[in-house]
Motif scaffolding. Structure first.
Motif, PDB file in Angstrom:
ATOM      1  N   GLY A  22     -25.854  25.106 -29.377  1.00 24.15           N
ATOM      2  CA  GLY A  22     -25.428  24.221 -30.451  1.00 24.15           C
ATOM      3  C   GLY A  22     -25.402  24.960 -31.781  1.00 24.15           C
ATOM      4  O   GLY A  22     -24.470  24.819 -32.584  1.00 24.15           O
ATOM      5  N   SER A  23     -26.423  25.792 -32.009  1.00 21.95           N
ATOM      6  CA  SER A  23     -26.496  26.595 -33.230  1.00 21.95           C
ATOM      7  C   SER A  23     -25.391  27.644 -33.267  1.00 21.95           C
ATOM      8  O   SER A  23     -24.774  27.882 -34.316  1.00 21.95           O
ATOM      9  CB  SER A  23     -27.870  27.274 -33.317  1.00 21.95           C
ATOM     10  N   LEU A  24     -25.113  28.270 -32.118  1.00 22.14           N
ATOM     11  CA  LEU A  24     -24.042  29.266 -32.067  1.00 22.14           C
ATOM     12  C   LEU A  24     -22.677  28.646 -32.377  1.00 22.14           C
ATOM     13  O   LEU A  24     -21.805  29.299 -32.953  1.00 22.14           O
ATOM     14  CB  LEU A  24     -24.011  29.923 -30.681  1.00 22.14           C
ATOM     15  N   SER A  25     -22.518  27.365 -32.024  1.00 22.52           N
ATOM     16  CA  SER A  25     -21.241  26.700 -32.321  1.00 22.52           C
ATOM     17  C   SER A  25     -21.069  26.481 -33.820  1.00 22.52           C
ATOM     18  O   SER A  25     -19.941  26.352 -34.303  1.00 22.52           O
ATOM     19  CB  SER A  25     -21.137  25.367 -31.568  1.00 22.52           C
ATOM     20  N   ASP A  26     -22.177  26.407 -34.564  1.00 25.63           N
ATOM     21  CA  ASP A  26     -22.098  26.328 -36.024  1.00 25.63           C
ATOM     22  C   ASP A  26     -21.592  27.641 -36.615  1.00 25.63           C
ATOM     23  O   ASP A  26     -20.965  27.661 -37.671  1.00 25.63           O
ATOM     24  CB  ASP A  26     -23.470  26.004 -36.620  1.00 25.63           C
ATOM     25  N   ARG A  27     -21.860  28.721 -35.915  1.00 25.45           N
ATOM     26  CA  ARG A  27     -21.463  30.044 -36.408  1.00 25.45           C
ATOM     27  C   ARG A  27     -20.089  30.471 -35.923  1.00 25.45           C
ATOM     28  O   ARG A  27     -19.282  31.003 -36.689  1.00 25.45           O
ATOM     29  CB  ARG A  27     -22.508  31.076 -35.968  1.00 25.45           C
ATOM     30  N   PHE A  28     -19.799  30.241 -34.649  1.00 28.54           N
ATOM     31  CA  PHE A  28     -18.572  30.751 -34.060  1.00 28.54           C
ATOM     32  C   PHE A  28     -17.527  29.672 -33.777  1.00 28.54           C
ATOM     33  O   PHE A  28     -16.397  29.996 -33.384  1.00 28.54           O
ATOM     34  CB  PHE A  28     -18.888  31.490 -32.750  1.00 28.54           C
ATOM     35  N   GLY A  29     -17.881  28.410 -33.947  1.00 30.45           N
ATOM     36  CA  GLY A  29     -16.950  27.321 -33.689  1.00 30.45           C
ATOM     37  C   GLY A  29     -17.252  26.618 -32.382  1.00 30.45           C
ATOM     38  O   GLY A  29     -17.723  27.241 -31.425  1.00 30.45           O
ATOM     39  N   ARG A  30     -16.977  25.306 -32.345  1.00 33.27           N
ATOM     40  CA  ARG A  30     -17.290  24.505 -31.149  1.00 33.27           C
ATOM     41  C   ARG A  30     -16.470  24.966 -29.946  1.00 33.27           C
ATOM     42  O   ARG A  30     -16.996  25.198 -28.865  1.00 33.27           O
ATOM     43  CB  ARG A  30     -16.975  23.023 -31.404  1.00 33.27           C
ATOM     44  N   ARG A  31     -15.175  25.086 -30.122  1.00 31.27           N
ATOM     45  CA  ARG A  31     -14.295  25.362 -28.991  1.00 31.27           C
ATOM     46  C   ARG A  31     -14.561  26.730 -28.373  1.00 31.27           C
ATOM     47  O   ARG A  31     -14.499  26.893 -27.154  1.00 31.27           O
ATOM     48  CB  ARG A  31     -12.832  25.250 -29.415  1.00 31.27           C
ATOM     49  N   ARG A  32     -14.856  27.722 -29.201  1.00 29.10           N
ATOM     50  CA  ARG A  32     -15.065  29.072 -28.689  1.00 29.10           C
ATOM     51  C   ARG A  32     -16.296  29.143 -27.791  1.00 29.10           C
ATOM     52  O   ARG A  32     -16.258  29.699 -26.689  1.00 29.10           O
ATOM     53  CB  ARG A  32     -15.190  30.051 -29.856  1.00 29.10           C
ATOM     54  N   VAL A  33     -17.414  28.550 -28.246  1.00 32.05           N
ATOM     55  CA  VAL A  33     -18.651  28.567 -27.451  1.00 32.05           C
ATOM     56  C   VAL A  33     -18.481  27.709 -26.200  1.00 32.05           C
ATOM     57  O   VAL A  33     -18.883  28.096 -25.095  1.00 32.05           O
ATOM     58  CB  VAL A  33     -19.847  28.069 -28.300  1.00 32.05           C
ATOM     59  N   TYR A  34     -17.893  26.540 -26.372  1.00 35.58           N
ATOM     60  CA  TYR A  34     -17.638  25.599 -25.268  1.00 35.58           C
ATOM     61  C   TYR A  34     -16.816  26.286 -24.177  1.00 35.58           C
ATOM     62  O   TYR A  34     -17.142  26.234 -22.983  1.00 35.58           O
ATOM     63  CB  TYR A  34     -16.874  24.411 -25.841  1.00 35.58           C
ATOM     64  N   LEU A  35     -15.711  26.946 -24.592  1.00 36.73           N
ATOM     65  CA  LEU A  35     -14.813  27.603 -23.634  1.00 36.73           C
ATOM     66  C   LEU A  35     -15.505  28.765 -22.932  1.00 36.73           C
ATOM     67  O   LEU A  35     -15.282  28.994 -21.733  1.00 36.73           O
ATOM     68  CB  LEU A  35     -13.557  28.087 -24.350  1.00 36.73           C
TER      69      LEU A  35
END
Length: 431
Positions: free
Chosen positions: A293-306
């Protein structure tokens, strides 16, 4: 408008405790259905059909969850997030406690399984309304730059509830005789929920209403019929939320539910082997979900999710061969990496789905997209996996099914905007 740091932490704690208790109750029923409910509530059937009937009452909750999301989503957008979260926690806690005092078939006949199904339906309603409120309260408080991290904490309630429910039932089953466990031992965790719910209520009653909802209320901008307006103004967001979740759910129930079927059936291993492997991997998720969840704040939701979806699609082809080694360390490795990939999707998922909808419609939109996908994903995944293996005689068919579901998730991510930098207090989004 952001809440103070202390209030934000209190909201996150309240969301985490509440969702953990709700999932504890939910998983408690699932486990008990496989262990004792067939014998207690369907004793006139042979053991296999009794267990199947008990699991059928379990499936009632998957039907109730979308309905709970619609009902409580409406009131969450009309009356506020906090009030609804108190009601959903009470509904789940009271239903679980009542299951713990239900008489069996021998006492009241066919009324016993009917009451069991009704209470399971009530549990599904409560859980269906819980997710949206807990996620949105965590999302709408605090620093906008940490929304992914904040909203991921209610997601931690899934592994926390699973670990708590499974561990407690395992301990009772191991320390009591079969007769004692069947007579009263299984009831203890259900009755304990009645005590735990007061802890959750005490924490939740001390939090403040969402500042973003308060703004909507002050402006007199609340929707009269939130669900109707969601369908009219946010069709693309709904489609994205629905499709983005399907693969996550299919992968999760394959890695945590079908694993038990495969290990105990075709591989002929002890059920505890799979349960312990899933317990260990679920415990790791307690840290992994907020990390992603924290990484999605840094790199974006879609990128981490994908990245999580691609990882799961690749790993599923190693997952079953590792199970087939019959080696406990390798089974744990297979499950741990599988749930690591799931955490990479599940961590940013809460913020991603909630951010697709404008504040005045967020509870209804997020709940509907998330909960309806649960029927197609989690509700059917174990059944489809069993039928595929039975038809083709190979786990490759199951792996291809998981990959196909994850491909749908990738499409859901592709048709959505990157939501990390969306101004939630700004102009309502139109999809």
């Amino acid at each position: 408008m952001a809440s103070s740091t202390s209030q934000t932490r209190r909201v996150i704690l309240a969301s985490l405790i509440g969702t953990s208790l709700e999932w504890y109750d939910f998983f408690l029923y699932t486990t008990a259905a496989t262990l004792v409910f067939g014998k207690l509530f369907f004793p006139t059937f042979d053991p296999l059909n009794a267990t199947l009937l008990a699991l059928t009452t379990n499936a009632v909750a998957f039907v109730a969850r979308p309905l709970g999301g619609i009902i409580f989503g409406h009131f969450g957008d009309r009356n506020g997030r906090k009030t609804v979260l108190v009601v959903t926690l009470l509904l789940m806690g009271v239903s679980t406690f009542l299951i713990g005092v239900l008489p069996g078939y021998d006492s009241v006949g066919v009324l016993a399984p009917i009451m069991l199904a009704v209470l399971r339906f009530a549990q599904g309603l409560g859980l269906g309304g819980e997710w949206g409120g807990a996620v949105i309260m965590s999302l709408e408080h605090g620093d906008p730059r940490r929304r992914g991290f904040n909203a991921s904490w209610p997601q931690v309630g899934v592994p926390a509830g699973y670990v708590l429910a499974t561990a407690l039932l395992t301990i009772l089953s191991a320390t009591l005789s079969d007769a004692a466990f069947l007579s009263w031992g299984w009831r203890v965790p259900f009755l304990l929920s009645g005590v735990l719910v007061f802890v959750g209520l005490w924490v939740r009653l001390r939090i403040t209403e969402s500042p973003l909802f308060a703004q909507v209320e002050q402006k007199g901008a609340k929707a009269r019929m939130p669900l109707v307006e969601v369908l009219r103004t946010h069709p693309r967001a709904l489609l994205s939320a629905f499709t983005a979740r399907i693969g996550v759910d299919v992968a999760f129930y394959t890695f945590t539910a079908y694993i038990l079927v495969y290990l105990t059936g075709p591989l002929g291993l002890d059920r505890d082997l799979g349960l312990n492997a899933v317990l260990i991997a679920s415990a790791l998720q307690l840290a992994l979900i907020p990390l992603f969840g924290s990484l999605s704040d840094r790199f974006g939701r879609r990128r981490v999710y994908l990245a999580g979806a691609i990882g799961a699609a690749v790993w599923v082809f190693a997952f079953f061969p590792l199970l087939e080694t019959r080696s406990f360390p390798l089974i744990v490795l297979a499950t741990a990496v599988a749930l690591l990939c799931h955490a990479a999707m599940y961590g940013p998922q809460a913020a991603f789905i909630a951010e697709l909808f404008s504040t005045r419609l967020r509870y209804s939109g997020a709940s509907m997209g998330y909960q309806v996908a649960g029927i197609v994903g989690g509700g059917l995944a174990p059944i489809i996996a069993i039928k595929l293996f039975d038809s083709f005689g190979t786990t490759i068919a199951v792996s291809v099914y998981v990959v196909a579901a994850l491909a749908i998730t990738a499409v859901g991510l592709a048709i959505a905007p990157e939501t990390r930098d969306v101004d939630l207090a700004g102009v309502p989004q139109r999809a």
